[in-house]
Design a protein around this motif. Structure first.
Motif, PDB file in Angstrom:
ATOM      1  N   SER A  29       0.801  -1.220   0.000  1.00 59.55           N
ATOM      2  CA  SER A  29       0.000   0.000   0.000  1.00 59.55           C
ATOM      3  C   SER A  29       0.837   1.275   0.000  1.00 59.55           C
ATOM      4  CB  SER A  29      -0.951  -0.001   1.202  1.00 59.55           C
ATOM      5  OG  SER A  29      -1.864  -1.071   1.089  1.00 59.55           O
ATOM      6  N   VAL A  30       2.157   1.144  -0.109  1.00 59.31           N
ATOM      7  CA  VAL A  30       3.024   2.323  -0.205  1.00 59.31           C
ATOM      8  C   VAL A  30       3.671   2.409  -1.581  1.00 59.31           C
ATOM      9  CG1 VAL A  30       3.496   2.442   2.261  1.00 59.31           C
ATOM     10  CG2 VAL A  30       4.954   1.033   0.811  1.00 59.31           C
ATOM     11  N   ASN A  31       3.219   1.590  -2.513  1.00 62.40           N
ATOM     12  CA  ASN A  31       3.774   1.598  -3.862  1.00 62.40           C
ATOM     13  C   ASN A  31       3.453   2.924  -4.552  1.00 62.40           C
ATOM     14  OD1 ASN A  31       4.272   1.073  -6.703  1.00 62.40           O
ATOM     15  ND2 ASN A  31       4.341  -1.096  -6.153  1.00 62.40           N
ATOM     16  N   GLU A  32       4.483   3.614  -5.049  1.00 58.62           N
ATOM     17  CA  GLU A  32       4.319   4.950  -5.624  1.00 58.62           C
ATOM     18  C   GLU A  32       4.168   4.923  -7.138  1.00 58.62           C
ATOM     19  OE1 GLU A  32       7.594   7.275  -4.283  1.00 58.62           O
ATOM     20  OE2 GLU A  32       6.950   7.316  -2.194  1.00 58.62           O
ATOM     21  N   LEU A  33       4.241   3.733  -7.762  1.00 58.85           N
ATOM     22  CA  LEU A  33       4.175   3.651  -9.216  1.00 58.85           C
ATOM     23  C   LEU A  33       2.745   3.634  -9.739  1.00 58.85           C
ATOM     24  CD1 LEU A  33       6.971   0.982  -9.856  1.00 58.85           C
ATOM     25  CD2 LEU A  33       7.150   3.476 -10.062  1.00 58.85           C
ATOM     26  N   LEU A  34       1.796   3.480  -8.835  1.00 55.72           N
ATOM     27  CA  LEU A  34       0.404   3.371  -9.249  1.00 55.72           C
ATOM     28  C   LEU A  34      -0.513   3.879  -8.150  1.00 55.72           C
ATOM     29  CD1 LEU A  34       0.214   0.759  -7.359  1.00 55.72           C
ATOM     30  CD2 LEU A  34       0.586  -0.547  -9.432  1.00 55.72           C
ATOM     31  N   GLN A  35      -1.789   3.827  -8.393  1.00 55.93           N
ATOM     32  CA  GLN A  35      -2.777   4.219  -7.387  1.00 55.93           C
ATOM     33  C   GLN A  35      -3.274   2.969  -6.669  1.00 55.93           C
ATOM     34  OE1 GLN A  35      -6.954   6.794  -7.137  1.00 55.93           O
ATOM     35  NE2 GLN A  35      -6.278   6.009  -9.107  1.00 55.93           N
ATOM     36  N   ASN A  36      -3.336   3.045  -5.351  1.00 55.45           N
ATOM     37  CA  ASN A  36      -3.742   1.891  -4.563  1.00 55.45           C
ATOM     38  C   ASN A  36      -5.226   1.919  -4.227  1.00 55.45           C
ATOM     39  OD1 ASN A  36      -0.696   2.547  -3.324  1.00 55.45           O
ATOM     40  ND2 ASN A  36      -1.117   0.400  -3.736  1.00 55.45           N
ATOM     41  N   THR A  37      -5.829   0.736  -4.197  1.00 56.61           N
ATOM     42  CA  THR A  37      -7.156   0.597  -3.608  1.00 56.61           C
ATOM     43  C   THR A  37      -6.986   0.545  -2.089  1.00 56.61           C
ATOM     44  OG1 THR A  37      -7.062  -1.821  -3.551  1.00 56.61           O
ATOM     45  CG2 THR A  37      -7.900  -0.789  -5.568  1.00 56.61           C
ATOM     46  N   LYS A  89     -11.386   3.226  -8.872  1.00 51.45           N
ATOM     47  CA  LYS A  89     -10.930   2.964  -7.508  1.00 51.45           C
ATOM     48  C   LYS A  89     -12.123   2.850  -6.553  1.00 51.45           C
ATOM     49  CE  LYS A  89      -8.128   4.888  -3.748  1.00 51.45           C
ATOM     50  NZ  LYS A  89      -7.155   5.945  -3.358  1.00 51.45           N
ATOM     51  N   HIS A  90     -13.064   3.748  -6.670  1.00 50.59           N
ATOM     52  CA  HIS A  90     -14.243   3.722  -5.799  1.00 50.59           C
ATOM     53  C   HIS A  90     -15.025   2.423  -5.997  1.00 50.59           C
ATOM     54  CE1 HIS A  90     -17.609   5.157  -3.440  1.00 50.59           C
ATOM     55  NE2 HIS A  90     -18.430   4.966  -4.467  1.00 50.59           N
ATOM     56  N   GLN A  91     -15.168   2.012  -7.236  1.00 51.49           N
ATOM     57  CA  GLN A  91     -15.902   0.780  -7.528  1.00 51.49           C
ATOM     58  C   GLN A  91     -15.187  -0.433  -6.926  1.00 51.49           C
ATOM     59  OE1 GLN A  91     -16.463  -0.002 -11.704  1.00 51.49           O
ATOM     60  NE2 GLN A  91     -18.068  -1.507 -11.338  1.00 51.49           N
ATOM     61  N   LEU A  92     -13.871  -0.482  -7.064  1.00 54.41           N
ATOM     62  CA  LEU A  92     -13.114  -1.599  -6.509  1.00 54.41           C
ATOM     63  C   LEU A  92     -13.162  -1.605  -4.985  1.00 54.41           C
ATOM     64  CD1 LEU A  92      -9.993  -1.622  -8.845  1.00 54.41           C
ATOM     65  CD2 LEU A  92     -11.674  -3.469  -8.606  1.00 54.41           C
TER      66      LEU A  92
END
Length: 284
Positions: A109-117, A249-252
């Motif tokens: 959850s700290v990955n900066e390469l993408l957006q996290n759910t 993201k909201h849907q997931l």
């Protein structure tokens, strides 16, 4: 009638105020060239995954990430399809970023390469040793470790603590960045414990829990505390999507909340040590 300077200025000013709502809608100029459309395929849930990285995923769809992805696809009434790529350096760049897929299953959850759910599980590093070894080790500062052969994946948080405690002479390091189609270092460390080549290994919980069940020799799995001497041992795991896809993201996130009991059941079937929000071990 010739256009005077003041007339031209007034017309330009009126045009600016007329276009202002559109300018604000588009955002700053630096963002105009960026792609902002989101994953909205009504027929497929397309996931990028590793073809040979158990217990997470494989082409035979035997991993827990495969099963959770199928769970989400079924609930969304979409067909699940995979795009395979070894999960090593350049994974996100060569998959999600180029729209090969719309979802990556397991990322910290700290990955900066993408957006996290939102996180869908939290696990912790563990100690692994043979049940018949006569060991009662519960922590990395146990004096007994000074007499043992220890396996650890290089560059992981436990390696930092082993160095701090002066145990590096006892350590056999396993390479962290590999081609998973050919080699799984953490799983190999578990196998070395089972075969007697190591006395103990310090391995990420999902791999340790699953790999231990694949050995002929019974192994003890001891979850470490969530934090040891200010070094985190527990981490949240989320799903990854492209940046700016807020609706997706909201849907997931709604799916993850809705399917929490089923997801947790799958994870526990793979013997993954799970922690709750207070870092207490979740028991089946």
């Amino acid at each position: 009638m010739p256009i005077t300077g003041s007339t031209f200025f007034n017309k330009a000013l009126n045009l600016f105020f007329y276009l202002l709502p559109l300018i604000l809608l588009l955002g700053p100029p630096s963002s105009w060239a960026k792609t902002t459309y989101e994953a909205r395929n009504k027929d497929y849930l397309t996931v990028c995954g590793d073809p040979n990285h158990m217990p997470f995923s494989n082409k035979a769809m035997e991993g827990f990430e495969n099963r959770i992805a199928q769970l989400i696809a079924d609930d969304l009434n979409r067909t699940l399809r995979y795009r395979w790529w070894p999960q090593t350096v350049g994974f996100v760049r060569n998959t999600l970023s180029v729209r090969l897929c719309d979802l990556v299953m397991g990322v910290t959850s700290v990955n900066e390469l993408l957006q996290n759910t939102n996180p869908y599980y939290r696990s912790v590093y563990t100690l692994v040793y043979r049940e018949n070894a006569g060991l009662q080790i519960q922590s990395l500062d146990d004096p007994t470790l000074k007499e043992l052969k220890i396996g650890v994946v290089a560059g992981t948080p436990p390696a930092t603590l082993l160095s701090k405690y002066g145990l590096m002479d006892q350590v056999r390091p396993y390479q962290r960045t590999v081609d998973t189609r050919l080699y799984s270092p953490a799983t190999r460390a578990i196998e070395d414990v089972a075969e007697g080549n190591l006395d103990i290994a310090v391995i990420w919980g999902p791999i340790a829990g699953y790999a231990s069940t694949q050995q002929k020799t019974p192994l003890s799995i001891i979850p470490l505390p969530a934090k040891v001497d200010s070094v985190p041992m527990a981490f949240n795991v989320s799903m990854g999507i492209r940046r700016r896809e807020s609706n997706w993201k909201h849907q997931l996130n709604m799916e993850l909340e809705k399917l929490t009991p089923s997801i947790q059941k799958i994870l526990l079937e793979y013997k993954i040590p799970l922690l709750d929000r207070n870092d207490r071990l979740i028991k089946p």
